[in-house]
Scaffold this active site. Structure first.
Site, PDB file in Angstrom:
ATOM      1  N   HIS A   1       0.871  -1.183   0.000  1.00  0.00           N
ATOM      2  CA  HIS A   1       0.000   0.000   0.000  1.00  0.00           C
ATOM      3  C   HIS A   1       0.914   1.240   0.000  1.00  0.00           C
ATOM      4  CE1 HIS A   1      -2.755   2.964   1.804  1.00  0.00           C
ATOM      5  NE2 HIS A   1      -3.755   2.167   1.456  1.00  0.00           N
TER       6      HIS A   1
ATOM      7  N   LYS B   1     -10.430  -0.353  10.757  1.00  0.00           N
ATOM      8  CA  LYS B   1     -10.568  -1.586   9.972  1.00  0.00           C
ATOM      9  C   LYS B   1     -10.873  -2.789  10.880  1.00  0.00           C
ATOM     10  CE  LYS B   1      -7.196  -0.057   6.497  1.00  0.00           C
ATOM     11  NZ  LYS B   1      -7.937   0.278   5.300  1.00  0.00           N
TER      12      LYS B   1
ATOM     13  N   CYS C   1      -4.741   1.920  -3.746  1.00  0.00           N
ATOM     14  CA  CYS C   1      -3.522   2.529  -3.182  1.00  0.00           C
ATOM     15  C   CYS C   1      -2.293   1.640  -3.319  1.00  0.00           C
ATOM     16  CB  CYS C   1      -3.691   2.932  -1.710  1.00  0.00           C
ATOM     17  SG  CYS C   1      -4.930   4.155  -1.443  1.00  0.00           S
TER      18      CYS C   1
ATOM     19  N   GLN D   1      -4.172  -5.003   7.316  1.00  0.00           N
ATOM     20  CA  GLN D   1      -5.126  -6.018   6.842  1.00  0.00           C
ATOM     21  C   GLN D   1      -4.982  -7.350   7.575  1.00  0.00           C
ATOM     22  OE1 GLN D   1      -7.540  -5.176   4.992  1.00  0.00           O
ATOM     23  NE2 GLN D   1      -6.823  -3.308   4.000  1.00  0.00           N
TER      24      GLN D   1
ATOM     25  N   ASP E   1       3.369  -3.931   8.186  1.00  0.00           N
ATOM     26  CA  ASP E   1       2.101  -3.245   7.960  1.00  0.00           C
ATOM     27  C   ASP E   1       1.002  -4.252   8.324  1.00  0.00           C
ATOM     28  OD1 ASP E   1      -0.260  -2.263   6.945  1.00  0.00           O
ATOM     29  OD2 ASP E   1       0.595  -1.574   5.057  1.00  0.00           O
TER      30      ASP E   1
END
Ligand SMILES: Cc1ncc(COP(=O)(O)O)c(C=O)c1O
Length: 409
Positions: A121, A224, A362, A201, A198
């Site tokens: 991303h 999220k 993104c 997700q 990261d």
């Protein structure tokens, strides 16, 4: 016992004013998730019952706010198995990753290498590009395999003695592949590199234990994972946070300063939280973490796997679909309807009360890998159902060029 119809009652966004299910299929959970009532109420309680600034007031209300904020930090620490001093509240993954890049600047020099992938991303590559430009370091990419995965095998080949930072997603946001972060950390550490993960997700969907993974930094977003917007976490190993430069300075981040510019920073993690912090959002995020834990990540993963398998089978069976990740590790299906622009197909689905995202999500470098500028991404969460997946697949059957044109007429 996991009962999805009961769980759906927790989410006001899934219900109409009379408490019945809305005519909506929300499959854009990778962009943001819905919030259960108890999270909304927890945040509201801050605004209605103990609204005060924290760590500044000498009155009871302020102590109450202090306690709620500090306890939110403890909850988030337990959530990812960290120490509370290792939890920095941020505005979200983007801020966390920017803070990581900024904070590691003094540890990089010319010729050093930051390893990443084409599947990242923007938030997990642009800060590293800038850091490379500022320090004379270089960004190198670990080749993805033919499916678009980051594999340990390719990571081993890309790793070398000049690598100082490895910055990768645990789960990628377009193809939904899960990287073996534990092995990557072990190999990176042997080579003397720091691993920045990261977790945008991954953290909302699976149990993430930072000690078991042994990652050095991990960023994720509250919104999220059923929490509020404007709040997230940067986890960092305590010794590393101690060495990192804070990106912002201001109230709360300093212990002392004088007119000569001498500055003594506050302790970790306060030194990374300059200014008035998002107190209500932190309280809401802690409630979201508790909510997810109560449902249990085993049940969440099971439901999401079932949804992914079900929808993937349907998409595979449709001739008009180009499907990019049938073997995804997450409930994310990325595809195109042949001959139709992704945005047009998404607008058609919207006319059927179905919400999906279209575009490059993104992850603009992934376009080079996929060979297409835009995809449709259907991303499901544990509160989605098989019936919704069926409705979605059925709507896709009707997504023809003629029908797409019709909705614009
Ligand atoms: C993999 C990944 N990283 C980072 C981000 C940025 O998250 P936020 O916008 O909450 O800062 C996202 C958001 O979609 C994401 O999917």
């Amino acid at each position: 016992m996991f009962d999805v119809s009961k769980i759906r009652q927790d989410f006001p966004m899934l219900l109409d004013e009379s408490g019945r299910e809305r005519e909506l299929v929300y499959f854009d959970n990778s962009a943001t998730s819905f919030k259960p009532r108890e999270v909304i109420e927890a945040e509201m309680a801050y605004y209605t019952r103990f609204s005060a600034n924290i760590h500044r007031g000498d009155y009871a209300l302020s102590y109450e706010a202090d306690q709620a904020y500090d306890s939110a930090r403890q909850t988030l620490a337990r959530f990812i198995n960290a120490d509370e001093r290792e939890i920095v509240f941020t505005s979200g993954t983007t801020q966390g990753l920017n803070m990581a890049a900024y904070g590691l600047k003094s540890m990089l020099k010319e010729g050093d290498v930051i390893l990443s992938t084409l599947a990242e991303h923007a938030s997990n590559i642009l800060p590293w590009f800038r850091l490379a430009e500022q320090t004379g370091a270089k960004v190198e990419f670990i080749p993805l395999d033919e499916q678009g995965r980051l594999t340990v095998e390719n990571f081993k080949k890309a790793l070398h003695e000049r690598v100082r930072i490895v910055a990768v997603a645990q789960v990628t946001n377009v193809l939904g592949y899960l990287a073996d972060i534990k092995t990557i950390c072990a190999l990176a550490h042997q080579a003397g590199a720091i691993v920045v993960v990261d977790g945008a997700q991954s953290v909302p969907h699976r149990k993430v234990d930072v000690r078991a993974l042994d990652c050095d930094l991990l960023a994720f977003s509250g919104h999220k994972m059923c929490g509020p917007t404007g709040i997230g976490v940067l986890y960092g190993k305590y010794e590393l946070l101690e060495k990192m430069e804070p990106m912002m300075l201001g109230g709360g981040a300093n212990k002392r300063f004088n007119s000569h510019g001498d500055l003594i920073l506050s302790r970790v993690p306060d030194r990374f939280e300059a200014g008035t912090v998002p107190i209500g959002q932190a309280v809401g995020l802690a409630k979201a973490a508790e909510y997810l834990q109560r449902i249990g990540f085993d049940a969440i993963e099971k439901q999401e796997q079932m949804l992914q398998k079900h929808l993937a089978e349907k998409l595979k069976a449709m001739d008009n679909i180009e499907f990019y990740n049938p073997e995804s590790d997450s409930a994310i299906c990325s595809f195109n309807v042949k001959g139709i622009f992704a945005q047009d197909a998404a607008s058609y689905l919207s006319s059927r009360n179905i919400a999906v995202r279209s575009g490059n999500h993104c992850a603009k470098m992934l376009v080079e890998f996929l060979g297409t500028d835009a995809t449709i991404r259907a991303s499901m969460y544990f509160y989605n159902t098989l019936e919704e997946a069926d409705r979605f697949a059925q709507a896709l059957q009707g997504c023809t060029l003629e029908n797409c044109i019709d909705i614009f007429l």
